[in-house]
Write a protein that holds these residues in place. Structure first.
Motif, PDB file in Angstrom:
ATOM      1  N   UNK A  36       0.874  -1.231   0.014  1.00 57.49           N
ATOM      2  CA  UNK A  36       0.020  -0.017  -0.009  1.00 57.49           C
ATOM      3  C   UNK A  36       1.031   1.423  -0.150  1.00 57.49           C
ATOM      4  N   UNK A  37       1.855   1.235   1.069  1.00 57.70           N
ATOM      5  CA  UNK A  37       2.798   2.306   1.002  1.00 57.70           C
ATOM      6  C   UNK A  37       3.567   2.806  -0.436  1.00 57.70           C
ATOM      7  N   UNK A  38       3.779   1.728  -0.705  1.00 60.69           N
ATOM      8  CA  UNK A  38       4.647   1.565  -2.323  1.00 60.69           C
ATOM      9  C   UNK A  38       3.791   2.184  -3.172  1.00 60.69           C
ATOM     10  N   UNK A  39       2.526   1.773  -3.507  1.00 62.20           N
ATOM     11  CA  UNK A  39       1.627   2.175  -4.459  1.00 62.20           C
ATOM     12  C   UNK A  39       1.279   3.797  -4.270  1.00 62.20           C
ATOM     13  N   UNK A  40       1.186   4.127  -2.943  1.00 66.32           N
ATOM     14  CA  UNK A  40       0.962   5.512  -2.822  1.00 66.32           C
ATOM     15  C   UNK A  40       2.040   6.472  -2.895  1.00 66.32           C
ATOM     16  N   UNK A  41       3.366   5.909  -2.670  1.00 72.93           N
ATOM     17  CA  UNK A  41       4.491   6.750  -2.915  1.00 72.93           C
ATOM     18  C   UNK A  41       4.778   7.119  -4.279  1.00 72.93           C
ATOM     19  N   UNK A  42       4.680   5.742  -5.196  1.00 71.30           N
ATOM     20  CA  UNK A  42       5.042   5.881  -6.621  1.00 71.30           C
ATOM     21  C   UNK A  42       4.025   6.131  -7.508  1.00 71.30           C
ATOM     22  N   UNK A  43       2.968   6.970  -7.123  1.00 70.30           N
ATOM     23  CA  UNK A  43       1.857   7.496  -7.727  1.00 70.30           C
ATOM     24  C   UNK A  43       2.476   8.693  -8.530  1.00 70.30           C
ATOM     25  N   UNK A  44       2.189   8.522 -10.084  1.00 66.82           N
ATOM     26  CA  UNK A  44       2.856   9.274 -10.831  1.00 66.82           C
ATOM     27  C   UNK A  44       2.340  10.759 -10.778  1.00 66.82           C
ATOM     28  N   UNK A  45       1.126  10.880 -10.276  1.00 67.68           N
ATOM     29  CA  UNK A  45       0.429  12.247 -10.120  1.00 67.68           C
ATOM     30  C   UNK A  45       1.020  12.733  -8.709  1.00 67.68           C
TER      31      UNK A  45
END
Ligand code: ADE
Length: 350
Positions: free
Chosen positions: A243-252
């Motif tokens: 979850x944290x990776x997905x939220x950190x690696x958000x291109x926006x």
């Protein structure tokens, strides 16, 4: 500077082996002749730096760097200059690069990766709070000390608030392709804090998986992957880590997890003890002290002029690849003489 028998010296520092060669110059191990304490001295080419335009903003950069006193940030103790070189006396970190550690041992256990990530974020948010953005965060400039704690190095690429245009965004493209945020690639101006958070997300991914999230031999394909946020999160990671990776690696960058959101994230907060920044007095520097340098070297007591030169020179190292210069000069028996350094010597300890 007087060269003692065999060993090159820079003032009271006996220069030793090369520790690393980055984009911005060479770093050499040095030992203080009186105290025996080890330091890392970063050597920059002054001519090259001088050739660049100098402006007022730069003074603030080095003034800010000297104020960074955090257990997870490599400390800058002092700056000196000879006719041809700039010397930055840094804290020596003896555990190597995080990059080497991962290359050697492979991915880290999630618990260890989280501990290092917490230290990294403590260091980065501490700097952001002081208006310093790293802009080149990658495992190579994240060092590890003997106790296995993180020390972030190389704020030479940092952009300060003065580098912001009226839109409040940064407008320089610096950084390493694999770790660079999509908005930096697009070069439309970016929020230095959010782009550092992206790079920290990439570092976390590397620590937890042993691989880069975005990689390709073809630069165009690599850029496309970064811009689209085209990467895979391994299913074997814990749900919190995913979850944290997905939220950190958000291109926006607008929807990306920022520092505040990060501090509220459950995975981040597990076994978290925030680092306490050093007080001005809480400092174990045992190199030269200011009075000694001034007396011994006869530095003219004109801090405004001395500081201005050094600020200008160091600050201009941003975005320059100076590495090719030092090799040649250092091997050409340039014996830096502290007497030559006097007009530009500044002492950064308060
Ligand atoms: N390599 C680059 N900077 C360093 C430092 N401060 N200590 C040890 N190795 C380094």
């Amino acid at each position: 500077m007087a060269a003692s028998e065999g060993a090159m010296r820079m003032g009271k520092y006996e220069m030793g082996r090369t520790l690393g060669e980055g984009h911005f110059g060479k770093v050499r191990l040095a030992r203080h002749a009186d105290t025996g304490r080890a330091f890392a001295i970063k050597i920059l080419d002054r001519q090259r730096i001088l050739a660049m335009k100098i402006d007022e903003q730069i003074k603030t950069e080095i003034a800010t760097l000297k104020l960074l006193k955090h257990p997870n940030v490599v400390r800058l103790y002092e700056v000196a200059a000879s006719k041809t070189k700039i010397y930055m006396v840094l804290e020596y970190v003896n555990g190597g690069e995080l990059f080497e550690k991962i290359a050697l041992k492979g991915k880290l256990p999630e618990k260890e990766g989280r501990k290092l990530f917490q230290q990294l974020m403590d260091a980065v948010s501490y700097c952001h709070e002081r208006g310093v953005y790293h802009r080149d965060l990658k495992p190579e400039n994240v060092l590890v000390d003997a106790k296995g704690n993180i020390k972030v190095s190389d704020f030479g690429l940092s952009a300060l608030p003065q580098h912001q245009r009226k839109d409040g965004l940064l407008h320089t493209t610096c950084g390493s392709p694999n770790y660079i945020a999509p908005e930096v690639l697009l070069n439309k101006g970016y929020d230095g804090s959010m782009s550092d958070v992206w790079s920290c997300g990439v570092i976390l991914y590397v620590m937890l998986t042993g691989n880069l999230p975005f990689d390709d031999e073809n630069m165009v394909v690599l850029y496309q992957k970064i811009l689209k946020g085209d990467y895979r999160i391994p299913k074997w990671l814990s749900p919190g880590a995913q979850d944290i990776l997905r939220k950190l690696l958000d291109p926006n960058p607008i929807t990306r997890l920022g520092m505040d959101g990060l501090r509220e994230h459950d995975w981040f907060n597990q076994s978290y003890t925030p680092a306490v920044p050093f007080d001005d007095d809480d400092d174990n520097y045992v190199g030269d002290d200011n009075s000694h340098m001034t007396k011994h070297n006869g530095i003219p007591d004109n801090p405004a002029i001395n500081q201005m030169n050094a600020f200008q020179l160091i600050g201009m190292s941003s975005c320059l690849d100076l590495s090719g210069f030092f090799e040649k000069e250092m091997s050409q028996k340039e014996k830096p003489d502290l007497h030559q350094t006097i007009p530009l010597l500044i002492y950064l300890r308060r």
